[in-house]
Design an enzyme around this catalytic site. Structure first.
Site, PDB file in Angstrom:
ATOM      1  N   LYS A 124       7.297 -10.297  24.958  1.00  0.00           N
ATOM      2  CA  LYS A 124       8.468 -10.287  24.069  1.00  0.00           C
ATOM      3  C   LYS A 124       9.765 -10.378  24.854  1.00  0.00           C
ATOM      4  CE  LYS A 124       7.819  -9.499  20.190  1.00  0.00           C
ATOM      5  NZ  LYS A 124       7.441  -8.490  19.189  1.00  0.00           N
ATOM      6  N   LYS A 153       6.866 -17.750  20.772  1.00  0.00           N
ATOM      7  CA  LYS A 153       6.352 -16.944  19.655  1.00  0.00           C
ATOM      8  C   LYS A 153       7.359 -17.056  18.505  1.00  0.00           C
ATOM      9  CE  LYS A 153       4.656 -12.349  18.403  1.00  0.00           C
ATOM     10  NZ  LYS A 153       5.567 -12.155  17.249  1.00  0.00           N
ATOM     11  N   GLU A 162       3.369 -20.576  24.891  1.00  0.00           N
ATOM     12  CA  GLU A 162       4.151 -21.226  23.818  1.00  0.00           C
ATOM     13  C   GLU A 162       5.115 -20.218  23.191  1.00  0.00           C
ATOM     14  OE1 GLU A 162       1.503 -22.042  20.309  1.00  0.00           O
ATOM     15  OE2 GLU A 162       0.072 -20.873  21.495  1.00  0.00           O
ATOM     16  N   ALA A 184       0.849  -1.211   0.000  1.00  0.00           N
ATOM     17  CA  ALA A 184       0.000   0.000   0.000  1.00  0.00           C
ATOM     18  C   ALA A 184       0.878   1.251   0.000  1.00  0.00           C
ATOM     19  CB  ALA A 184      -0.906  -0.016   1.223  1.00  0.00           C
ATOM     20  N   ARG A 227      -0.981 -13.732   5.888  1.00  0.00           N
ATOM     21  CA  ARG A 227      -1.790 -12.868   6.736  1.00  0.00           C
ATOM     22  C   ARG A 227      -2.194 -11.590   6.002  1.00  0.00           C
ATOM     23  NH1 ARG A 227      -0.755  -8.725   9.917  1.00  0.00           N
ATOM     24  NH2 ARG A 227      -2.074  -8.352  11.747  1.00  0.00           N
ATOM     25  N   TYR A 286       3.888   1.485  -1.076  1.00  0.00           N
ATOM     26  CA  TYR A 286       4.556   1.533  -2.383  1.00  0.00           C
ATOM     27  C   TYR A 286       3.615   2.163  -3.412  1.00  0.00           C
ATOM     28  CZ  TYR A 286       7.022  -0.172  -6.535  1.00  0.00           C
ATOM     29  OH  TYR A 286       7.664  -0.241  -7.734  1.00  0.00           O
ATOM     30  N   GLU A 321       2.721 -20.594  11.872  1.00  0.00           N
ATOM     31  CA  GLU A 321       3.860 -19.774  11.445  1.00  0.00           C
ATOM     32  C   GLU A 321       4.776 -20.587  10.555  1.00  0.00           C
ATOM     33  OE1 GLU A 321       3.399 -16.826  12.812  1.00  0.00           O
ATOM     34  OE2 GLU A 321       5.235 -15.689  12.501  1.00  0.00           O
TER      35      GLU A 321
HETATM   36  N1  LIG Z   1       3.861 -16.290  16.086  1.00  0.00           N
HETATM   37  C1  LIG Z   1       3.460 -17.230  16.955  1.00  0.00           C
HETATM   38  O1  LIG Z   1       4.209 -18.143  17.298  1.00  0.00           O
HETATM   39  N2  LIG Z   1       2.117 -17.166  17.447  1.00  0.00           N
HETATM   40  N3  LIG Z   1       1.181 -16.242  17.079  1.00  0.00           N
HETATM   41  C2  LIG Z   1       0.089 -16.587  17.766  1.00  0.00           C
HETATM   42  C3  LIG Z   1      -1.200 -15.890  17.677  1.00  0.00           C
HETATM   43  C4  LIG Z   1      -1.463 -14.773  16.927  1.00  0.00           C
HETATM   44  C5  LIG Z   1      -2.824 -14.485  17.153  1.00  0.00           C
HETATM   45  C6  LIG Z   1      -3.313 -15.439  18.000  1.00  0.00           C
HETATM   46  O2  LIG Z   1      -2.294 -16.313  18.320  1.00  0.00           O
HETATM   47  N4  LIG Z   1       0.279 -17.655  18.556  1.00  0.00           N
HETATM   48  C7  LIG Z   1       1.556 -18.021  18.362  1.00  0.00           C
HETATM   49  N5  LIG Z   1       2.182 -19.076  18.948  1.00  0.00           N
END
Ligand SMILES: NC(=O)n1nc(-c2ccco2)nc1N
Length: 322
Positions: free
Chosen positions: A313, A117, A115, A33, A138, A35, A173
């Site tokens: 994070k 990320k 879990e 967008a 996405r 760009y 992912e």
């Molecule tokens: N990137 C990642 O590992 N994510 N991203 C979500 C997520 C994004 C929106 C809801 O759940 N969950 C995990 N483990």
């Protein structure tokens, strides 16, 4: 006129840079967008001041337009990003906010999953009657790119499921392991091709290839972590749903744990941070989700992020240095 001349020069430089990032590094530095907005601004000024049009004007350059790209896919259920927490206190606040919203007392049990990320790119896989019929990135959360042919080349992604709901969207992912990333860059170098800056860019560039034969030669992997449209529930809890996805053939991150409250979440966060350097793939935090799915439904979403989940994070890592 001088203003216009100066802006045309700035726009030409910005567009050349954006093209280079898109075509060389397989990792656009600006959104499509943004760009498009640069291109439109450039065209508008050239229309207003025709005699100021530059010899190297981006509106004349062949191949300047980003690769015509993929068909667009509308996500029936938006693919959301997550709210962030950086400090431990924010995790306690996340829990307290949820308890207030649900009218739960401080000592009522409230379980979460935690879990890693994964630092890759999100993908939504749509299965109908057990067949993988569509894979979409996405994009902006509402509309993504159709990368089905490319997704089919990823070993961790089943093309057929037994015993799945009639309609099942699995979300997860796509990522590249460190060892595979190093080997790919060595191959790129040997072939006189560009190296990738980091595994995330390499995964994005590999998944968003127009030629799926190229994707097939790229070592992409996939962790499932959620779902979108479902014609029937997978389970009553987040953990149960992940276990069901595992039974169906998806890879779930082995460091996913059920936690009985903020203290346990923080303990698990510390464990994952300890092991971060040994995982063999990039993560950038830990995702906490309310385990009970009925509570997730009551909590719903804020404007753009789920009220029932947050990403805790890690401090930003130095530039990719391995
Ligand atoms: N990137 C990642 O590992 N994510 N991203 C979500 C997520 C994004 C929106 C809801 O759940 N969950 C995990 N483990």
């Amino acid at each position: 006129e001088d203003e216009a001349r100066a802006e045309l020069a700035r726009l030409a430089q910005a567009i050349v840079q954006a093209d280079a990032a898109y075509h060389q590094k397989d990792a656009p530095e600006i959104s499509d967008a943004a760009y498009d907005a640069l291109k439109q601004r450039n065209a508008a000024i050239e229309t207003r001041f025709p005699d100021l049009k530059r010899a190297d004007s981006p509106s004349e350059r062949v191949g300047a337009a980003p690769v015509e790209g993929f068909a667009k896919v509308r996500h029936e259920r938006r693919m959301l990003s997550l709210g962030n927490a950086f400090a431990a206190e924010e995790v306690a606040e996340f829990d307290a906010r949820i308890r207030r919203y649900l009218g739960l007392s401080d000592d009522a049990p409230l379980a979460y999953t935690a879990e890693p990320k994964i630092d890759g790119l999100s993908l939504s896989l749509r299965y109908e009657n057990g067949e993988l019929i569509q894979a979409a990135t996405r994009g902006d959360g509402g509309t993504g790119e159709n990368v089905t042919a490319n997704a089919r080349t990823i070993d961790d992604i089943p093309t057929r499921l037994e015993g799945a709901p009639d309609v099942l969207e699995v979300r997860g992912e796509v990522y590249m392991a460190h060892a595979d990333f190093e080997a790919l860059n060595a191959r790129q170098e040997a072939a006189g091709e560009k190296r990738f800056a980091n595994p995330r860019n390499a995964a994005a560039g590999s998944l968003r290839q127009l030629d799926s034969a190229v994707t097939a030669r790229r070592p992409l992997k996939f962790f499932a972590y959620g779902w979108g449209v479902l014609s029937a529930p997978l389970a009553d809890t987040q953990m149960g749903a992940l276990q069901r996805l595992k039974t169906l053939g998806f890879v779930i991150n082995p460091l996913t744990e059920l936690c009985d409250g903020p203290d346990r979440l923080l303990a698990h966060y510390a464990e994952i941070e300890q092991r971060r350097a040994t995982l063999g793939y990039d993560i950038d935090g830990v995702v906490y989700k309310v385990n009970d799915l009925a509570l997730q439904d009551r909590l719903g979403f804020r404007s753009t992020t789920p009220r029932w989940a947050i990403a805790h994070k890690f401090p930003a890592e130095l530039a990719w240095t391995r």
